[in-house]
Motif scaffolding. Structure first.
Motif, PDB file in Angstrom:
ATOM      1  N   ASP A  33      -9.689  -6.394  -3.714  1.00  0.00           N
ATOM      2  CA  ASP A  33      -9.322  -5.133  -3.015  1.00  0.00           C
ATOM      3  C   ASP A  33      -9.863  -4.081  -3.593  1.00  0.00           C
ATOM      4  O   ASP A  33      -9.740  -3.704  -4.747  1.00  0.00           O
ATOM      5  CB  ASP A  33      -7.638  -4.972  -3.375  1.00  0.00           C
ATOM      6  CG  ASP A  33      -7.047  -3.942  -2.603  1.00  0.00           C
ATOM      7  OD1 ASP A  33      -7.823  -3.014  -2.125  1.00  0.00           O
ATOM      8  OD2 ASP A  33      -5.699  -3.890  -2.830  1.00  0.00           O
ATOM      9  N   HIS A  78      -7.336  -6.386   0.056  1.00  0.00           N
ATOM     10  CA  HIS A  78      -6.037  -5.353   0.489  1.00  0.00           C
ATOM     11  C   HIS A  78      -5.095  -6.031   1.182  1.00  0.00           C
ATOM     12  O   HIS A  78      -3.865  -5.661   0.932  1.00  0.00           O
ATOM     13  CB  HIS A  78      -6.560  -4.164   1.129  1.00  0.00           C
ATOM     14  CG  HIS A  78      -5.669  -2.974   0.931  1.00  0.00           C
ATOM     15  ND1 HIS A  78      -5.427  -2.173  -0.229  1.00  0.00           N
ATOM     16  CD2 HIS A  78      -5.003  -2.205   2.014  1.00  0.00           C
ATOM     17  CE1 HIS A  78      -4.517  -1.377  -0.113  1.00  0.00           C
ATOM     18  NE2 HIS A  78      -4.196  -1.307   1.224  1.00  0.00           N
ATOM     19  N   THR A 130       3.021  -4.735  -3.285  1.00  0.00           N
ATOM     20  CA  THR A 130       1.727  -5.489  -2.903  1.00  0.00           C
ATOM     21  C   THR A 130       0.654  -4.390  -2.656  1.00  0.00           C
ATOM     22  O   THR A 130       0.930  -3.603  -2.092  1.00  0.00           O
ATOM     23  CB  THR A 130       1.974  -6.638  -1.870  1.00  0.00           C
ATOM     24  OG1 THR A 130       2.040  -5.722  -0.774  1.00  0.00           O
ATOM     25  CG2 THR A 130       3.073  -7.473  -2.239  1.00  0.00           C
ATOM     26  N   SER A 131      -0.590  -4.649  -3.372  1.00  0.00           N
ATOM     27  CA  SER A 131      -1.511  -3.575  -3.490  1.00  0.00           C
ATOM     28  C   SER A 131      -0.806  -2.343  -3.949  1.00  0.00           C
ATOM     29  O   SER A 131      -0.778  -1.255  -3.234  1.00  0.00           O
ATOM     30  CB  SER A 131      -2.089  -3.451  -1.980  1.00  0.00           C
ATOM     31  OG  SER A 131      -3.242  -2.452  -2.262  1.00  0.00           O
ATOM     32  N   GLN A 132      -0.255  -2.344  -5.003  1.00  0.00           N
ATOM     33  CA  GLN A 132       0.629  -1.135  -5.542  1.00  0.00           C
ATOM     34  C   GLN A 132      -0.319  -0.053  -5.724  1.00  0.00           C
ATOM     35  O   GLN A 132      -1.224  -0.138  -6.542  1.00  0.00           O
ATOM     36  CB  GLN A 132       1.082  -1.500  -6.924  1.00  0.00           C
ATOM     37  CG  GLN A 132       1.984  -0.426  -7.633  1.00  0.00           C
ATOM     38  CD  GLN A 132       3.070  -0.038  -6.892  1.00  0.00           C
ATOM     39  OE1 GLN A 132       4.004  -1.172  -6.477  1.00  0.00           O
ATOM     40  NE2 GLN A 132       3.424   1.243  -6.599  1.00  0.00           N
ATOM     41  N   ASN A 177      -8.008  -0.265  -3.077  1.00  0.00           N
ATOM     42  CA  ASN A 177      -7.000   0.010  -4.151  1.00  0.00           C
ATOM     43  C   ASN A 177      -7.454  -1.011  -5.417  1.00  0.00           C
ATOM     44  O   ASN A 177      -6.767  -1.895  -5.673  1.00  0.00           O
ATOM     45  CB  ASN A 177      -5.581  -0.232  -3.951  1.00  0.00           C
ATOM     46  CG  ASN A 177      -4.584  -0.034  -4.967  1.00  0.00           C
ATOM     47  OD1 ASN A 177      -4.910   1.160  -5.658  1.00  0.00           O
ATOM     48  ND2 ASN A 177      -3.609  -0.702  -5.066  1.00  0.00           N
ATOM     49  N   SER A 184      -8.211  -2.730  -8.833  1.00  0.00           N
ATOM     50  CA  SER A 184      -7.030  -3.105  -9.823  1.00  0.00           C
ATOM     51  C   SER A 184      -6.910  -2.419 -11.085  1.00  0.00           C
ATOM     52  O   SER A 184      -5.988  -2.559 -11.662  1.00  0.00           O
ATOM     53  CB  SER A 184      -7.230  -4.763  -9.943  1.00  0.00           C
ATOM     54  OG  SER A 184      -8.297  -4.833 -10.762  1.00  0.00           O
ATOM     55  N   SER A 193       0.984  -1.185   0.035  1.00  0.00           N
ATOM     56  CA  SER A 193      -0.086   0.007  -0.055  1.00  0.00           C
ATOM     57  C   SER A 193       0.803   1.286  -0.175  1.00  0.00           C
ATOM     58  O   SER A 193       1.721   1.363  -1.019  1.00  0.00           O
ATOM     59  CB  SER A 193      -1.064   0.180   0.994  1.00  0.00           C
ATOM     60  OG  SER A 193      -2.012   0.952   0.984  1.00  0.00           O
ATOM     61  N   PRO A 208      -3.711  -0.009 -10.925  1.00  0.00           N
ATOM     62  CA  PRO A 208      -2.366  -0.429 -10.796  1.00  0.00           C
ATOM     63  C   PRO A 208      -2.251  -1.501 -12.112  1.00  0.00           C
ATOM     64  O   PRO A 208      -0.934  -1.586 -12.597  1.00  0.00           O
ATOM     65  CB  PRO A 208      -2.445  -1.283  -9.608  1.00  0.00           C
ATOM     66  CG  PRO A 208      -3.710  -1.273  -9.084  1.00  0.00           C
ATOM     67  CD  PRO A 208      -4.570  -0.151  -9.633  1.00  0.00           C
ATOM     68  N   GLU A 209      -3.224  -2.206 -12.653  1.00  0.00           N
ATOM     69  CA  GLU A 209      -3.099  -2.965 -13.684  1.00  0.00           C
ATOM     70  C   GLU A 209      -2.649  -2.025 -14.957  1.00  0.00           C
ATOM     71  O   GLU A 209      -1.804  -2.601 -15.623  1.00  0.00           O
ATOM     72  CB  GLU A 209      -4.351  -3.877 -13.842  1.00  0.00           C
ATOM     73  CG  GLU A 209      -4.242  -4.837 -15.224  1.00  0.00           C
ATOM     74  CD  GLU A 209      -5.158  -5.634 -15.255  1.00  0.00           C
ATOM     75  OE1 GLU A 209      -5.210  -6.799 -15.871  1.00  0.00           O
ATOM     76  OE2 GLU A 209      -6.417  -5.205 -14.634  1.00  0.00           O
ATOM     77  N   PHE A 258      -2.423 -11.749  -9.776  1.00  0.00           N
ATOM     78  CA  PHE A 258      -3.459 -11.791  -8.805  1.00  0.00           C
ATOM     79  C   PHE A 258      -3.715 -12.700  -7.864  1.00  0.00           C
ATOM     80  O   PHE A 258      -3.525 -13.892  -8.134  1.00  0.00           O
ATOM     81  CB  PHE A 258      -4.828 -11.690  -9.761  1.00  0.00           C
ATOM     82  CG  PHE A 258      -4.994 -10.357 -10.313  1.00  0.00           C
ATOM     83  CD1 PHE A 258      -5.652  -9.475  -9.688  1.00  0.00           C
ATOM     84  CD2 PHE A 258      -4.663  -9.858 -11.728  1.00  0.00           C
ATOM     85  CE1 PHE A 258      -6.099  -8.235 -10.188  1.00  0.00           C
ATOM     86  CE2 PHE A 258      -4.911  -8.737 -12.242  1.00  0.00           C
ATOM     87  CZ  PHE A 258      -5.539  -7.898 -11.491  1.00  0.00           C
ATOM     88  N   LEU A 301      -1.584  -7.936  -6.695  1.00  0.00           N
ATOM     89  CA  LEU A 301      -2.883  -7.516  -6.373  1.00  0.00           C
ATOM     90  C   LEU A 301      -3.930  -8.451  -5.923  1.00  0.00           C
ATOM     91  O   LEU A 301      -4.002  -9.549  -6.227  1.00  0.00           O
ATOM     92  CB  LEU A 301      -3.257  -6.716  -7.644  1.00  0.00           C
ATOM     93  CG  LEU A 301      -2.631  -5.911  -8.251  1.00  0.00           C
ATOM     94  CD1 LEU A 301      -3.036  -5.184  -9.665  1.00  0.00           C
ATOM     95  CD2 LEU A 301      -2.372  -4.593  -7.661  1.00  0.00           C
TER      96      LEU A 301
END
Length: 358
Positions: free
Chosen positions: A304, A334, A170-172, A307, A309, A147, A312-313, A328, A300
């Motif tokens: 979540d 999250h 992780t959870s970018q 955040n 996806s 995060s 971030p994707e 994924f 991800l």
């Protein structure tokens, strides 16, 4: 009465001070119950950016590669969850959990508040990385962010890719303002559809993010708290995480914290967030972080909604790196690295470590 009050104050002070002195991270033991030879379990204070900050360092073998974990927040420590759910990593890495300035055990480093900037956190991170490289005789280490930790993680990886074997986000986080606006729209629509007129009025009154002012955490907490209750909590599938994953309860029980640290933890959630989060509103990694000169892994959670996806994707598709992977976790949100801890451990050992450790 005055004497009784004085006695109570002295007793409370003794308990608090005693808890600070006895705070520790438990030894890593072998089958005989004794500390495992060659292991490390240390709770240490270091100087970063001119201020005292704390580390939790754990590993079964000091000669294993070093993994530096960057908690989410800003102003939070996720040490308790890492210690509870990710101890398997200690078999393969020397795991270093950094209590960042202004949070947890490092809360007193909140001052000066003028130093609570993304640039300073990144400078602290790079300074810490050099310290760890020297201490453990490693040319490079692994960088894992969750995060908010992914924001300073990407920045450090941009500036000094030579310091890291790989970056794992992780959870970018990519664009904080757009993400928060998506959450607002999602929660508002759900509240309307479900007939929750009272919460619709609450959201409409505070309006869409970003929020500024003296205490922006208040409207953000209202929004994020309802998002978690509606979309995250119902999708927690792992019974162990559902039972034991509450970060506040874990924090209250972790031996690395004394009672003053626990107060610091709560203060950091409010005060550090209020200073740092408003600074994040102009960032967009799709514009200014599309190249990383090191292997990059973006992780991800399918559920979540803190955040979502899509952003971030999109960032991953734009990202240029020597190698990159998008992973994924299908049964988590999250907190995917704790909700699906076994999958995360497998990713770190069988993929990241196997592909990048030289």
């Amino acid at each position: 009465m005055i004497l009784l009050l004085a006695v109570i104050i002295v007793l409370l002070a003794t308990i608090v001070i005693g808890s600070q002195w006895t705070a520790h991270t438990p030894a890593i033991t072998g089958a005989d119950g004794k500390p495992l030879p060659g292991s490390i379990a240390a709770l240490e204070k270091v100087k970063l950016g001119g201020v005292d900050q704390w580390l939790i360092v754990r590993g079964q073998d000091v000669h294993k590669p070093v993994l530096l974990f960057l908690s989410g927040g800003p102003g939070a420590s996720e040490a308790a969850r890492v210690l509870r759910f990710n101890s398997e990593l200690e078999q393969h890495f020397v795991v270093v959990i950094w209590e960042q300035r202004g949070c947890g055990k490092s809360y007193p480093a909140l001052n000066p508040k003028a130093a609570l900037t993304v640039d300073q956190y990144v400078a602290d991170l790079i300074e810490l990385t050099d310290l760890l490289r020297g201490r453990f005789d490693e040319q490079k280490i692994y960088l894992v962010g969750h995060s908010w930790g992914t924001i300073i993680g990407v920045r450090a990886a941009q500036q000094r890719p030579d310091l890291f074997h790989a970056y794992v986000g992780t959870s970018q986080m990519v664009d904080v303002q757009e993400t928060d606006q998506m959450i607002y729209d999602m929660v508002l629509e759900h509240s309307r559809q479900s007939g929750d007129a009272k919460f619709v009025a609450t959201l409409e009154k505070q309006g869409p993010p970003p929020y500024f002012g003296k205490s922006p955490i208040q409207p953000y907490a209202t929004l994020f708290g309802r998002e978690y209750a509606l979309f995250e909590a119902p999708n927690i599938k792992d019974p162990e995480y559902r039972r034991d994953g509450d970060i506040l309860m874990l924090m209250l029980k972790q031996p690395e914290y004394g009672w003053l640290d626990r107060i610091y933890y709560l203060l950091g959630l409010m005060n550090t967030f209020n200073v740092v989060y408003p600074q994040l509103q102009e960032m967009d990694f799709r514009q200014d972080a599309t190249r990383l000169a090191l292997p990059a892994y973006i992780v991800l959670g399918r559920h979540d909604m803190n955040n979502p996806s899509q952003i971030p994707e999109e960032y991953f598709n734009l990202l240029e790196a020597p190698s990159k992977q998008l992973v994924f976790f299908e049964n988590s949100g999250h907190g995917m690295i704790w909700e699906e801890a076994d999958k995360f451990h497998s990713l770190m050992v069988d993929t990241v470590l196997a592909e990048t450790y030289r």
